[in-house]
Every structure is written in structure tokens, then in C-alpha cells.
Design a protein around this motif. Structure first.
Motif, short mmCIF file in Angstrom:
data_model
loop_
_atom_site.label_atom_id
_atom_site.label_comp_id
_atom_site.label_asym_id
_atom_site.label_seq_id
_atom_site.Cartn_x
_atom_site.Cartn_y
_atom_site.Cartn_z
N PHE A 188 0.60 -1.01 0.61
CA PHE A 188 0.53 0.11 0.07
C PHE A 188 0.87 1.80 -0.08
O PHE A 188 0.14 2.02 -0.73
N ASN A 220 0.86 2.93 -3.17
CA ASN A 220 -0.15 3.60 -3.96
C ASN A 220 -0.54 4.82 -3.80
O ASN A 220 -1.05 5.11 -2.90
N LYS A 234 -2.25 6.93 -5.09
CA LYS A 234 -3.79 6.92 -4.59
C LYS A 234 -3.68 7.50 -3.90
O LYS A 234 -5.31 8.31 -3.05
N LEU A 235 -3.64 6.69 -2.40
CA LEU A 235 -3.98 7.07 -1.39
C LEU A 235 -3.25 8.02 -0.39
O LEU A 235 -3.50 8.51 0.48
N TYR A 270 -10.95 -0.14 5.11
CA TYR A 270 -9.59 0.28 4.23
C TYR A 270 -9.27 1.85 4.04
O TYR A 270 -7.98 2.05 4.13
N ASP A 271 -10.48 3.01 4.89
CA ASP A 271 -9.76 3.90 5.57
C ASP A 271 -8.48 3.62 6.29
O ASP A 271 -7.78 4.51 6.70
N LYS A 295 -5.48 3.61 4.57
CA LYS A 295 -4.82 5.36 3.71
C LYS A 295 -4.72 5.71 4.99
O LYS A 295 -3.63 6.48 5.52
N ASN A 298 -0.70 7.39 5.15
CA ASN A 298 -0.32 8.67 5.34
C ASN A 298 0.47 9.32 6.88
O ASN A 298 1.61 9.92 6.64
#
Length: 462
Positions: free
Chosen positions: A237, A240, A242-243, A346-347, A350, A354
Motif C-alpha cells: 500500500f 499506491n 492514490k492513497l 480500508y480507510d 489509507k 499517510n
């Protein structure tokens, strides 16, 4: 005709690593039908279907009732393997993984007998293997419910995502008898010395050459040709984009000062670090002594399954310097102590991405978060001093656990060896931004390409 692969999914980490990651999408795009044999909640299935915009064929794992005889056999095997593993590694901490439920006179006597037999068996490996053969035959016997559900799914391949769960061993043994190919992955970096490789698949996908050598050391009966180095999908992840949140959005979300550095304090569960809140208090107290202009902030991410209130007083006391980043996990049912009842949304994936992206370093007691941070070239700091006197726990014991022997050298992380070093070491970690890529690459190969390698290896067995 499409081949069919059935994933055995029973815990939150497997949901994240296999159902949320690109493995799921790539398997489907490679002309496979996918089904799930699981003990997770309908809410978790809904989350995966929503993420990938697909409908998933899923089947509940039949209720598993372990017989008295298999409990005893498994106890003997586990204890004998732990004793053997302790001897071949010369590491006494391996025995801390023996935690039998021996409450009451009957159980206490029973486990003394199990330990006595296990001790004897530990000196003769053929005894352990014979015991395992008897156990596996017991799992196959009288398990019509598993045979029926496997016949209903009719898979070409069964992929097990957690080698520690007893009912998965039952499923795989029944599947092997039915001549269905089985593949297993190792759940975590610290599992193999613990004597809990209950699921013996036809093939094993492991994190690295180091893990392969570990597997063959503890389980020499396994054919090395059947142990495939693929890497693990759990770091996917971080690549990615996009995250990724912007720095501004991330700092605003957690009420952080965008002009200051941020350290992540990654909380451990109560067993791993029973005095975690004291360490957080120590760090905040020491950092508050630094000039305000250069003082870093703390972003605290608790362990998702730590539901205690032990940090509350620290967060209130140091609200000026600590911000809280709560894990976004869902709890299903009344028993919140069991890992298969909790799973990340799934949040939360993300959120974690971050945190690693925008924090400058991570600090904790021996967590794998050190490896997560190194994926994005960030440093890590390990706390290495004792805050409380305890005969049952110490940092010396923690860092002598066998999985820390995978460190190529001690310099792959920064160490805080006493409270008075906290500020100095943290500032150094932030400024130097030394990362432990060497350790990451040693224990987890193919970090950026693991998903593709796993999918390609699954295709090999069509």
C-alpha cells in the motif's frame, strides 16, 4: 475454463494483506475465479466487495470442535517443538511462547503431563513427526463438514493466509486428501520459532531467503523446493500514490503544526509492552524540555486491539504536544479480545500509509512499524530501557526474541538506552533520516513487487 482459487481468511491482517491489496484484483484479472472460505463477518465481506466493486463467492467455515485427544496431541507437539527450537537457537525466550490454559487442578496436572511428554519428544525429532501424523489423521477423520464445503466450492487451489489457526489445518489436511493443491503463507515475521506451524500446505510462500532458511531449520522435513520466496503483500500500500494525502490535509486532520517535525509513537498491545503509556509519558516529558521552536510533535497511533484506557492520562497531561490518530478498525460481536472479530476498514489502510508518509520517524518497543517506515525511507527508534521492575517483562527479554536476530546489525535502527537520551536520539533520528532498508530487504524480499511475484507463482500451479 477458469481455474478456481479459494482463500482461507480468518483475521483482520489477512483481510488487509490479501483482500484489500492488489493480489485479489490481479488474481481475478489473470482468469481465476475466486472464493472465500472464512470465519469473518458479513460486514468485512461487504467492505471488500465495495472496494473492488465485485460480488464475492463466500462460504463460512463450519464450526470446529477440537477433540480432547487432539488438544493433548497439539500441546505435546507445540511444547516439544518449542523445547527443540530453544536448543537449536540457544535462545531461552522461545519458551515464553508456551502459555497453556492450566487453571484448575485437572488442567494443571494435564499440562504437566503434556510438558513431560513434550520434553522427551523434543530430543527425538521422529517422535514429533509421528505425533503430527497422528494429529493430522485425527483432523481428517470425522470431518465430513469440511469435505462437504470443499466439494461445494470445488477449488483447484486452496490458499491459506494464516498458518497458526487449527481449523485451517483441518481444512488443508482434508483438501490434500482430496488431491487439491494447497499453498500457505507465513502470517508474520516472528511466527516460525513459536512452534505453531499447524498448517502443512503443499507449498509455502515466504517473505525472504532468511525466512526460508528459518522454515527449513525448524521444519527440516519440508522439501526446500516447495518453499518459495515471494515477499509479503503487507507493504504494497505504501507504493499506491492514490492513497496519499497532501501534507496540508494530513496536518490539519490531526491538528499538527505544519512547520514542525512529527514523530509517530506506535503503541503496542498490552502483552508486548505492558508499560507503554509510561514510555509515551517519558517521551512527551523529555521533548517538552526542548526549545519550542525546534520541538517535534508526537502523533500517537494506538495498537488497534488495545482497548484499555491506559493512555488517557498521558494524552490529557500532554495535549499540547501529543495528537491522537485512532485506528479505524471494526469490532464484530461481543468478544473484542479475539483477532478474528476485528478487522481494519480500508480507510485505516489509507491512514497508516499517510502516517508513514508524513511523519519523520517512528518510536516504539520492537514493533514491525520500523519496517513499514523504512519502506518510505524513514528512520525508526527502539526504546531500550526499563521503566518498571518486573520479573515477567523487560526490554532485554523483548530484544532477545528470536525474530530480532534477523537484524543484519544493531545500527539499522536508533536506540534509546535510557530516559535521558530521548530528546537527543529523536532529534538525531529526524535529522539523519537513517533508514533500515538493509534490515527490510533482509527479512522481506521483493518489497515493491511481492504482489506480482505471488500471483505469478500461483499461476504456475494452474
Amino acid at each position: 475454463m477458469k481455474k478456481k482459487i479459494c482463500f482461507i481468511i480468518q483475521d483482520g491482517a489477512s483481510i488487509k494483506n490479501y483482500l484489500y491489496s492488489d493480489i485479489f484484483k490481479k488474481i481475478i484479472s489473470n482468469n481465476f475465479q475466486v472464493s472465500l472460505l472464512h470465519s469473518i463477518s458479513n460486514e468485512a465481506i461487504d467492505e471488500v466487495e465495495k472496494l473492488h466493486n465485485i460480488s464475492i463467492e463466500s462460504h463460512k467455515i463450519p464450526v470446529f470442535k477440537e477433540s480432547f485427544s487432539t488438544v493433548i496431541l497439539r500441546g505435546i507437539i507445540t511444547f516439544s517443538r518449542l523445547k527443540r527450537n530453544k536448543r537449536i537457537t540457544n535462545n531461552n525466550t522461545i519458551l515464553t511462547n508456551w502459555n497453556p490454559n492450566s487453571k484448575g487442578i485437572f488442567r494443571s496436572i494435564l499440562y504437566k503431563i503434556i510438558e513431560f511428554i513434550g520434553y522427551i519428544f523434543s530430543f527425538k525429532y521422529s517422535f514429533i513427526l509421528r505425533c503430527e501424523k497422528v494429529l493430522n489423521n485425527q483432523y481428517i477423520k470425522n470431518n465430513e463438514a469440511y469435505q462437504k464445503v470443499i466439494e461445494q466450492i470445488n477449488p483447484d487451489i486452496i490458499f491459506n493466509t494464516n498458518q497458526r489457526l487449527v481449523n485451517a489445518s483441518c481444512i488443508v489436511e482434508v483438501a490434500k486428501k482430496m488431491k487439491i493443491l494447497t499453498i500457505g503463507s507465513i502470517f508474520s515475521w516472528d511466527n516460525l520459532p513459536k512452534g505453531n506451524l499447524y498448517v502443512k500446505s503443499n507449498y509455502f510462500f515466504v517473505w525472504s531467503k532468511y525466512m526460508k532458511s528459518e522454515l527449513l531449520q525448524y521444519y527440516p522435513e519440508i522439501n526446500k523446493q516447495r518453499v518459495i520466496v515471494t515477499g509479503t503483500p503487507q507493504f504494497d500500500f505504501y507504493f499506491n500514490k492514490k492513497l496519499y494525502q497532501s501534507k496540508e490535509d494530513f496536518f490539519n486532520q490531526y491538528n499538527l503544526n505544519i512547520n514542525k517535525k512529527v514523530i509517530c509513537f506506535s503503541g503496542d498491545d498490552l502483552k508486548t509492552s505492558p508499560y507503554d503509556e509510561v514510555y509515551l509519558d517519558n517521551i512527551a516529558t523529555e521533548l517538552m524540555k526542548i526549545n519550542e521552536k525546534i520541538r517535534p510533535q508526537i502523533l500517537f497511533r494506538p495498537c488497534p486491539v488495545d482497548l484499555t484506557d491506559r493512555y488517557d492520562y498521558v494524552l490529557k497531561k500532554h495535549s499540547e504536544i501529543i495528537s491522537l490518530a485512532k485506528p479505524i478498525w471494526n469490532f464484530v460481536g461481543n468478544d473484542k479480545t479475539k483477532w478474528n472479530f476485528v478487522y481494519p476498514l480500508y480507510d485505516d489502510v489509507k491512514t497508516l500509509v499517510n502516517i508513514v508518509l508524513h511523519c519523520n520517524t517512528v518510536i516504539n518497543i520492537g514493533s514491525t512499524m520500523a519496517l513499514d517506515f523504512s519502506v518510505l525511507n524513514k528512520s525508526a527508534v527502539y526504546l531500550n530501557y526499563n521503566t518498571n521492575l518486573s520479573k515477567d517483562w523487560s526490554t532485554e527479554m523483548i530484544y532477545n526474541f528470536q525474530h530480532f536476530k534477523s537484524m543484519p546489525n544493531k545500527n539499522v535502527v536508533f536506540w534509546i538506552n535510557k530516559k535521558e537520551e530521548i530528546s537527543e536520539v529523536i532529534i538525531k533520528a529526524i535529522k539523519t533520516e537513517k533508514n533500515n532498508k538493509e534490515w527490510l530487504n533482509y527479512i522481506a524480499s521483493n518489497v515493491k513487487t511481492a504482489t506480482d511475484i505471488i500471483v505469478e507463482n500461483i499461476k504456475r500451479y494452474e
